[in-house]
Design a protein around this motif. Structure first.
Motif, PDB file in Angstrom:
ATOM      1  N   ASP A   1      40.982  38.856  36.812  1.00  0.00           N
ATOM      2  CA  ASP A   1      41.475  37.559  36.380  1.00  0.00           C
ATOM      3  C   ASP A   1      42.752  37.764  35.586  1.00  0.00           C
ATOM      4  O   ASP A   1      42.743  38.426  34.556  1.00  0.00           O
ATOM      5  CB  ASP A   1      40.380  36.890  35.552  1.00  0.00           C
ATOM      6  CG  ASP A   1      40.775  35.506  35.052  1.00  0.00           C
ATOM      7  OD1 ASP A   1      41.793  34.969  35.535  1.00  0.00           O
ATOM      8  OD2 ASP A   1      40.053  34.982  34.208  1.00  0.00           O
ATOM      9  N   ARG A   2      43.852  37.201  36.037  1.00  0.00           N
ATOM     10  CA  ARG A   2      45.144  37.388  35.368  1.00  0.00           C
ATOM     11  C   ARG A   2      45.485  36.217  34.449  1.00  0.00           C
ATOM     12  O   ARG A   2      46.613  36.110  33.977  1.00  0.00           O
ATOM     13  CB  ARG A   2      46.229  37.615  36.408  1.00  0.00           C
ATOM     14  CG  ARG A   2      46.040  38.964  37.121  1.00  0.00           C
ATOM     15  CD  ARG A   2      47.128  39.253  38.110  1.00  0.00           C
ATOM     16  NE  ARG A   2      48.407  39.547  37.503  1.00  0.00           N
ATOM     17  CZ  ARG A   2      48.817  40.734  37.088  1.00  0.00           C
ATOM     18  NH1 ARG A   2      48.020  41.767  37.176  1.00  0.00           N
ATOM     19  NH2 ARG A   2      50.013  40.901  36.587  1.00  0.00           N
ATOM     20  N   ASN A   3      44.514  35.338  34.178  1.00  0.00           N
ATOM     21  CA  ASN A   3      44.719  34.230  33.258  1.00  0.00           C
ATOM     22  C   ASN A   3      44.614  34.767  31.832  1.00  0.00           C
ATOM     23  O   ASN A   3      43.538  35.162  31.393  1.00  0.00           O
ATOM     24  CB  ASN A   3      43.667  33.152  33.503  1.00  0.00           C
ATOM     25  CG  ASN A   3      43.822  31.973  32.557  1.00  0.00           C
ATOM     26  OD1 ASN A   3      44.665  31.975  31.672  1.00  0.00           O
ATOM     27  ND2 ASN A   3      42.989  30.973  32.745  1.00  0.00           N
ATOM     28  N   PRO A   4      45.723  34.788  31.086  1.00  0.00           N
ATOM     29  CA  PRO A   4      45.711  35.385  29.742  1.00  0.00           C
ATOM     30  C   PRO A   4      44.680  34.781  28.800  1.00  0.00           C
ATOM     31  O   PRO A   4      44.151  35.472  27.937  1.00  0.00           O
ATOM     32  CB  PRO A   4      47.129  35.143  29.219  1.00  0.00           C
ATOM     33  CG  PRO A   4      47.965  34.946  30.439  1.00  0.00           C
ATOM     34  CD  PRO A   4      47.050  34.320  31.469  1.00  0.00           C
ATOM     35  N   SER A   5      44.362  33.498  28.959  1.00  0.00           N
ATOM     36  CA  SER A   5      43.424  32.877  28.025  1.00  0.00           C
ATOM     37  C   SER A   5      41.991  33.362  28.229  1.00  0.00           C
ATOM     38  O   SER A   5      41.170  33.243  27.334  1.00  0.00           O
ATOM     39  CB  SER A   5      43.476  31.353  28.146  1.00  0.00           C
ATOM     40  OG  SER A   5      43.045  30.952  29.429  1.00  0.00           O
ATOM     41  N   SER A   6      41.696  33.917  29.402  1.00  0.00           N
ATOM     42  CA  SER A   6      40.339  34.399  29.653  1.00  0.00           C
ATOM     43  C   SER A   6      40.234  35.922  29.562  1.00  0.00           C
ATOM     44  O   SER A   6      39.197  36.486  29.879  1.00  0.00           O
ATOM     45  CB  SER A   6      39.854  33.923  31.023  1.00  0.00           C
ATOM     46  OG  SER A   6      40.634  34.517  32.047  1.00  0.00           O
ATOM     47  N   GLN A   7      41.308  36.566  29.121  1.00  0.00           N
ATOM     48  CA  GLN A   7      41.322  38.026  29.039  1.00  0.00           C
ATOM     49  C   GLN A   7      41.188  38.502  27.597  1.00  0.00           C
ATOM     50  O   GLN A   7      41.686  37.860  26.671  1.00  0.00           O
ATOM     51  CB  GLN A   7      42.635  38.586  29.599  1.00  0.00           C
ATOM     52  CG  GLN A   7      42.836  38.372  31.067  1.00  0.00           C
ATOM     53  CD  GLN A   7      44.194  38.894  31.517  1.00  0.00           C
ATOM     54  OE1 GLN A   7      45.133  38.968  30.737  1.00  0.00           O
ATOM     55  NE2 GLN A   7      44.278  39.254  32.779  1.00  0.00           N
ATOM     56  N   THR A   8      40.566  39.646  27.449  1.00  0.00           N
ATOM     57  CA  THR A   8      40.536  40.291  26.144  1.00  0.00           C
ATOM     58  C   THR A   8      41.898  40.929  25.889  1.00  0.00           C
ATOM     59  O   THR A   8      42.721  41.064  26.812  1.00  0.00           O
ATOM     60  CB  THR A   8      39.460  41.388  26.088  1.00  0.00           C
ATOM     61  OG1 THR A   8      39.842  42.439  26.992  1.00  0.00           O
ATOM     62  CG2 THR A   8      38.082  40.846  26.457  1.00  0.00           C
ATOM     63  N   LEU A   9      42.115  41.351  24.670  1.00  0.00           N
ATOM     64  CA  LEU A   9      43.363  42.041  24.340  1.00  0.00           C
ATOM     65  C   LEU A   9      43.512  43.303  25.191  1.00  0.00           C
ATOM     66  O   LEU A   9      44.602  43.594  25.699  1.00  0.00           O
ATOM     67  CB  LEU A   9      43.394  42.379  22.850  1.00  0.00           C
ATOM     68  CG  LEU A   9      44.656  43.029  22.326  1.00  0.00           C
ATOM     69  CD1 LEU A   9      45.867  42.152  22.587  1.00  0.00           C
ATOM     70  CD2 LEU A   9      44.523  43.304  20.838  1.00  0.00           C
ATOM     71  N   ALA A  10      42.414  44.034  25.368  1.00  0.00           N
ATOM     72  CA  ALA A  10      42.454  45.255  26.194  1.00  0.00           C
ATOM     73  C   ALA A  10      42.812  44.917  27.634  1.00  0.00           C
ATOM     74  O   ALA A  10      43.597  45.634  28.264  1.00  0.00           O
ATOM     75  CB  ALA A  10      41.118  45.985  26.132  1.00  0.00           C
ATOM     76  N   ASP A  11      42.255  43.831  28.160  1.00  0.00           N
ATOM     77  CA  ASP A  11      42.574  43.414  29.527  1.00  0.00           C
ATOM     78  C   ASP A  11      44.059  43.073  29.660  1.00  0.00           C
ATOM     79  O   ASP A  11      44.707  43.450  30.642  1.00  0.00           O
ATOM     80  CB  ASP A  11      41.740  42.205  29.947  1.00  0.00           C
ATOM     81  CG  ASP A  11      40.266  42.514  30.107  1.00  0.00           C
ATOM     82  OD1 ASP A  11      39.924  43.688  30.358  1.00  0.00           O
ATOM     83  OD2 ASP A  11      39.453  41.568  29.977  1.00  0.00           O
ATOM     84  N   VAL A  15      46.830  44.834  32.102  1.00  0.00           N
ATOM     85  CA  VAL A  15      47.647  44.066  33.055  1.00  0.00           C
ATOM     86  C   VAL A  15      49.132  44.344  32.826  1.00  0.00           C
ATOM     87  O   VAL A  15      49.884  44.590  33.780  1.00  0.00           O
ATOM     88  CB  VAL A  15      47.331  42.551  32.958  1.00  0.00           C
ATOM     89  CG1 VAL A  15      48.367  41.726  33.713  1.00  0.00           C
ATOM     90  CG2 VAL A  15      45.938  42.269  33.495  1.00  0.00           C
ATOM     91  N   ALA A  16      49.563  44.327  31.573  1.00  0.00           N
ATOM     92  CA  ALA A  16      50.968  44.597  31.268  1.00  0.00           C
ATOM     93  C   ALA A  16      51.354  46.015  31.681  1.00  0.00           C
ATOM     94  O   ALA A  16      52.432  46.238  32.248  1.00  0.00           O
ATOM     95  CB  ALA A  16      51.238  44.378  29.785  1.00  0.00           C
ATOM     96  N   ALA A  17      50.479  46.971  31.423  1.00  0.00           N
ATOM     97  CA  ALA A  17      50.766  48.366  31.783  1.00  0.00           C
ATOM     98  C   ALA A  17      50.780  48.541  33.297  1.00  0.00           C
ATOM     99  O   ALA A  17      51.627  49.272  33.840  1.00  0.00           O
ATOM    100  CB  ALA A  17      49.748  49.296  31.142  1.00  0.00           C
TER     101      ALA A  17
END
Length: 176
Positions: A1-11, A15-17
């Motif tokens: 899931d690439r939706n930032p609001s549903s991702q943890t900080l680690a996720d 994704v950024a990396a």
């Protein structure tokens, strides 16, 4: 899931990396960053794969050797971890700054801890002594050194090392 609001900080970090590596697959720093993010998230095999890709491009990459070694430790692959730490030591021990290199100290320490975990306390002593030559105030290295000495029958020196280890642990921080 690439939706930032549903991702943890680690996720989000992963994704950024991953995006950075996709943008420039030859950027070894980006791959090391992605590998470290995977390992931090408990995705050890993915982290190991990324560190391996870095090492294929640059066999002596310090961050990748240490990072992959630590990932192997966390994945309970101690022989592979020891091989990476030994490679690091073989490369860095002759360096100009070896006597004060904190990464070299960590590699020596990890070799000692692995030997202890593999029930080879006699083999733990030399790398732990090398780690302590670099940082004589490392309570973890002193503790492991004392443990190895006791396990090899040198209780007097072992207890002395354990007492020194306790001196470096701040009161109330953890259980000395």
């Amino acid at each position: 899931d690439r939706n930032p609001s549903s991702q943890t900080l680690a996720d989000r970090e992963i994704v950024a990396a991953e995006d950075a590596v996709r943008a420039d697959p030859n950027d070894l720093g980006a791959r090391n960053h992605l590998a470290a993010a995977y390992v931090s998230a408990g995705r050890f095999d993915d982290g190991i794969a990324q560190f391996t890709a870095v090492l294929q491009a640059s066999a002596a990459d310090r961050a990748a050797l240490l990072g992959r070694g630590l990932a192997y430790v966390q994945a309970s692959k101690l022989d592979q971890a020891a091989a990476d730490f030994q490679s690091f030591v073989d490369t860095a021990a002759a360096g100009e700054m070896a006597a004060s290199d904190p990464q070299l100290e960590q590699a020596y320490y990890e070799l000692g801890v692995i030997a202890l975990a593999q029930a080879r306390p006699a083999d733990a002593i030399a790398p732990l002594v090398a780690a302590l030559r670099i940082n004589g105030g490392d309570a973890d290295a002193l503790y492991s050194y004392g443990t190895a000495l006791i396990a090899t029958g040198d209780a007097e020196q072992g207890v002395a090392a354990l007492r020194r280890a306790v001196q470096f642990v701040p009161t109330g921080w953890c259980e000395p």
